[in-house]
Design a protein around this motif. Structure first.
Motif, PDB file in Angstrom:
ATOM      1  N   SER A 120     -39.331 -87.751 -41.091  1.00 52.93           N
ATOM      2  CA  SER A 120     -40.523 -86.909 -40.955  1.00 52.93           C
ATOM      3  C   SER A 120     -40.375 -85.745 -39.986  1.00 52.93           C
ATOM      4  CB  SER A 120     -41.710 -87.766 -40.504  1.00 52.93           C
ATOM      5  OG  SER A 120     -41.490 -88.284 -39.201  1.00 52.93           O
ATOM      6  N   TYR A 175     -40.606 -82.182 -41.706  1.00 57.53           N
ATOM      7  CA  TYR A 175     -41.953 -81.897 -42.208  1.00 57.53           C
ATOM      8  C   TYR A 175     -42.937 -81.722 -41.052  1.00 57.53           C
ATOM      9  CZ  TYR A 175     -46.455 -82.609 -44.522  1.00 57.53           C
ATOM     10  OH  TYR A 175     -47.752 -82.469 -44.961  1.00 57.53           O
ATOM     11  N   PHE A 201     -45.212 -87.302 -35.912  1.00 56.44           N
ATOM     12  CA  PHE A 201     -45.378 -88.614 -36.543  1.00 56.44           C
ATOM     13  C   PHE A 201     -44.756 -89.722 -35.706  1.00 56.44           C
ATOM     14  CE2 PHE A 201     -45.769 -85.771 -40.258  1.00 56.44           C
ATOM     15  CZ  PHE A 201     -47.003 -86.195 -40.716  1.00 56.44           C
TER      16      PHE A 201
END
Length: 227
Positions: free
Chosen positions: A61, A64, A75
């Motif tokens: 993650s 992103y 995240f």
């Protein structure tokens, strides 16, 4: 005189042995008994899985998160926050939870969880994400009922197995009740178009049957049908 010397030797031998008792064999059960009631091997497995999961969350993650939120650790930070809450809840539950009370309300918890999984389709409660309804809006927080369903399935199966330990190898007691548990579970997760949730819940149900002692032929039939 020889007899007195023999008695003294035996007494010295007995005192020496009582002062330095023979050590017990070091086993996992002894370690658990010495250090407390926590199942340490299980705890170690949980910690390892948590670490692996956290690393996978970050590695999958960070790009992103950097593009969407400007923070590669967005995240990962959220994972750690909920991880801390989860560990606190686990410790509190492990120490204070009454298993007899949990067993008493297992079926109620299972029924409520099934209801919550269908409640996501009620307008105003369900949240649609990427074309699928999987989240429930409780205004204060959003939850994914399918995660609760996994726990509910484990508890429901565990309660049934503990109540019918000597009958699990029969078709009537070791197979049909799990079908009854599995039908509403499957209906709930399939309605959400949740393939991964469906596979995990089915895997949990199958594993609980295996641990509970369902006959291998029945398990083989289930595995063959699934394949």
């Amino acid at each position: 005189m020889p007899e007195k010397k023999q008695v003294k030797r035996e007494e010295r031998y007995r005192l020496r042995n009582s002062a330095s008792p023979k050590r017990e064999k070091l086993t996992t059960s002894n370690l658990i008994r010495i250090f407390g009631q926590v199942d340490r091997p299980f705890l170690i497995i949980v910690v390892i899985l948590i670490c692996i999961g956290s690393v996978m969350v970050f590695s999958s993650s960070y790009a992103y998160a950097s593009q969407r939120y400007g923070d590669s650790y967005y995240f990962a930070k959220r994972q750690i926050e909920f991880l801390i809450l989860g560990v606190i809840a686990m410790a509190f539950t492990s120490y204070y939870a009454d298993t007899r009370l949990m067993k008493k309300f297992t079926w109620l918890f299972y029924a409520v969880t099934i209801f919550l999984n269908f409640a996501i389709f009620i307008p105003g409660f369900g949240v649609k994400v990427n074309g699928a309804y999987r989240w429930l809006d409780l205004y204060v927080v959003q939850i994914q009922p399918s995660e609760l369903l996994k726990l509910a399935v484990i508890l429901a199966c565990a309660k049934y197995i503990s109540d019918h330990q000597g009958e699990m190898r029969t078709f009537k007691k070791g197979f049909l009740p799990f079908v009854l548990i599995g039908i509403p579970m499957l209906m709930a997760v399939l309605a959400q178009k949740h393939l991964s949730g469906t596979l995990i819940c089915c895997g949990i149900l199958f594993f609980m049957m295996y641990v509970g002692g369902t006959h291998p032929l029945l398990l083989g039939g289930i595995a063959g049908t699934g394949a």
